[in-house]
Design a protein around this motif. Structure first.
Motif, PDB file in Angstrom:
ATOM      1  N   CYS A  40      -0.471  14.689   3.088  1.00  0.00           N
ATOM      2  CA  CYS A  40       0.955  14.345   3.120  1.00  0.00           C
ATOM      3  C   CYS A  40       1.667  15.407   3.952  1.00  0.00           C
ATOM      4  O   CYS A  40       1.056  16.355   4.418  1.00  0.00           O
ATOM      5  CB  CYS A  40       1.543  14.253   1.717  1.00  0.00           C
ATOM      6  SG  CYS A  40       1.485  15.791   0.807  1.00  0.00           S
ATOM      7  N   LYS A  53       0.833  -1.202   0.000  1.00  0.00           N
ATOM      8  CA  LYS A  53       0.000   0.000   0.000  1.00  0.00           C
ATOM      9  C   LYS A  53       0.871   1.256   0.000  1.00  0.00           C
ATOM     10  O   LYS A  53       0.562   2.233  -0.665  1.00  0.00           O
ATOM     11  CB  LYS A  53      -0.925   0.007   1.216  1.00  0.00           C
ATOM     12  CG  LYS A  53      -1.995  -1.041   1.159  1.00  0.00           C
ATOM     13  CD  LYS A  53      -2.844  -1.012   2.410  1.00  0.00           C
ATOM     14  CE  LYS A  53      -3.849  -2.140   2.389  1.00  0.00           C
ATOM     15  NZ  LYS A  53      -4.645  -2.175   3.625  1.00  0.00           N
ATOM     16  N   ARG A  54       1.959   1.219   0.753  1.00  0.00           N
ATOM     17  CA  ARG A  54       2.848   2.370   0.827  1.00  0.00           C
ATOM     18  C   ARG A  54       3.481   2.658  -0.536  1.00  0.00           C
ATOM     19  O   ARG A  54       3.557   3.809  -0.961  1.00  0.00           O
ATOM     20  CB  ARG A  54       3.939   2.141   1.861  1.00  0.00           C
ATOM     21  CG  ARG A  54       4.898   3.339   1.988  1.00  0.00           C
ATOM     22  CD  ARG A  54       5.974   3.091   2.992  1.00  0.00           C
ATOM     23  NE  ARG A  54       5.385   2.988   4.314  1.00  0.00           N
ATOM     24  CZ  ARG A  54       6.025   2.509   5.370  1.00  0.00           C
ATOM     25  NH1 ARG A  54       7.262   2.083   5.250  1.00  0.00           N
ATOM     26  NH2 ARG A  54       5.435   2.441   6.537  1.00  0.00           N
ATOM     27  N   GLN A  84       1.594   7.161  -6.615  1.00  0.00           N
ATOM     28  CA  GLN A  84       0.572   8.163  -6.955  1.00  0.00           C
ATOM     29  C   GLN A  84       1.046   9.558  -6.563  1.00  0.00           C
ATOM     30  O   GLN A  84       0.845  10.519  -7.305  1.00  0.00           O
ATOM     31  CB  GLN A  84      -0.741   7.851  -6.245  1.00  0.00           C
ATOM     32  CG  GLN A  84      -1.423   6.616  -6.756  1.00  0.00           C
ATOM     33  CD  GLN A  84      -2.648   6.258  -5.935  1.00  0.00           C
ATOM     34  OE1 GLN A  84      -2.857   6.776  -4.850  1.00  0.00           O
ATOM     35  NE2 GLN A  84      -3.449   5.341  -6.454  1.00  0.00           N
ATOM     36  N   ARG A 114       0.889   4.176  -2.831  1.00  0.00           N
ATOM     37  CA  ARG A 114       0.595   5.557  -2.409  1.00  0.00           C
ATOM     38  C   ARG A 114       1.729   6.490  -2.836  1.00  0.00           C
ATOM     39  O   ARG A 114       1.488   7.576  -3.354  1.00  0.00           O
ATOM     40  CB  ARG A 114       0.422   5.600  -0.901  1.00  0.00           C
ATOM     41  CG  ARG A 114       0.434   6.996  -0.313  1.00  0.00           C
ATOM     42  CD  ARG A 114      -0.830   7.354   0.374  1.00  0.00           C
ATOM     43  NE  ARG A 114      -0.698   8.564   1.153  1.00  0.00           N
ATOM     44  CZ  ARG A 114      -0.912   9.784   0.674  1.00  0.00           C
ATOM     45  NH1 ARG A 114      -1.249   9.942  -0.574  1.00  0.00           N
ATOM     46  NH2 ARG A 114      -0.780  10.838   1.441  1.00  0.00           N
TER      47      ARG A 114
END
Length: 73
Positions: A61, A22-23, A29, A26
């Motif tokens: 972020c 997932k990291r 993206q 992310r």
């Protein structure tokens, strides 16, 4: 093989079914967004301005992450 790598069998089989974390997805993206904002503003924005632009667009972020990702791009 799991014994050699000292990894649980369940973790190995879970990794086989979903090898992209997932990291990682992310960050990928975020890299695309950072690069598009940088180019959109004629390559004049630094990490602080890009961070504020991402915040304005609703992307969660930190400035530190933006600076770190910019160094890698």
């Amino acid at each position: 093989m799991c014994e050699m790598l000292e990894v649980a069998k369940s973790s190995y089989y879970e990794w086989l079914s979903n090898p992209i974390s997932k990291r990682f997805s992310r960050y990928r993206q975020l890299d695309i967004l950072i690069e598009s904002i940088f180019i959109e503003h004629q390559e004049r924005y630094g990490s602080t301005r890009i961070y504020h632009e991402l915040k304005y667009r609703g992307i969660a972020c930190t400035r530190k992450i933006v600076a770190k990702r910019m160094k890698l791009i």
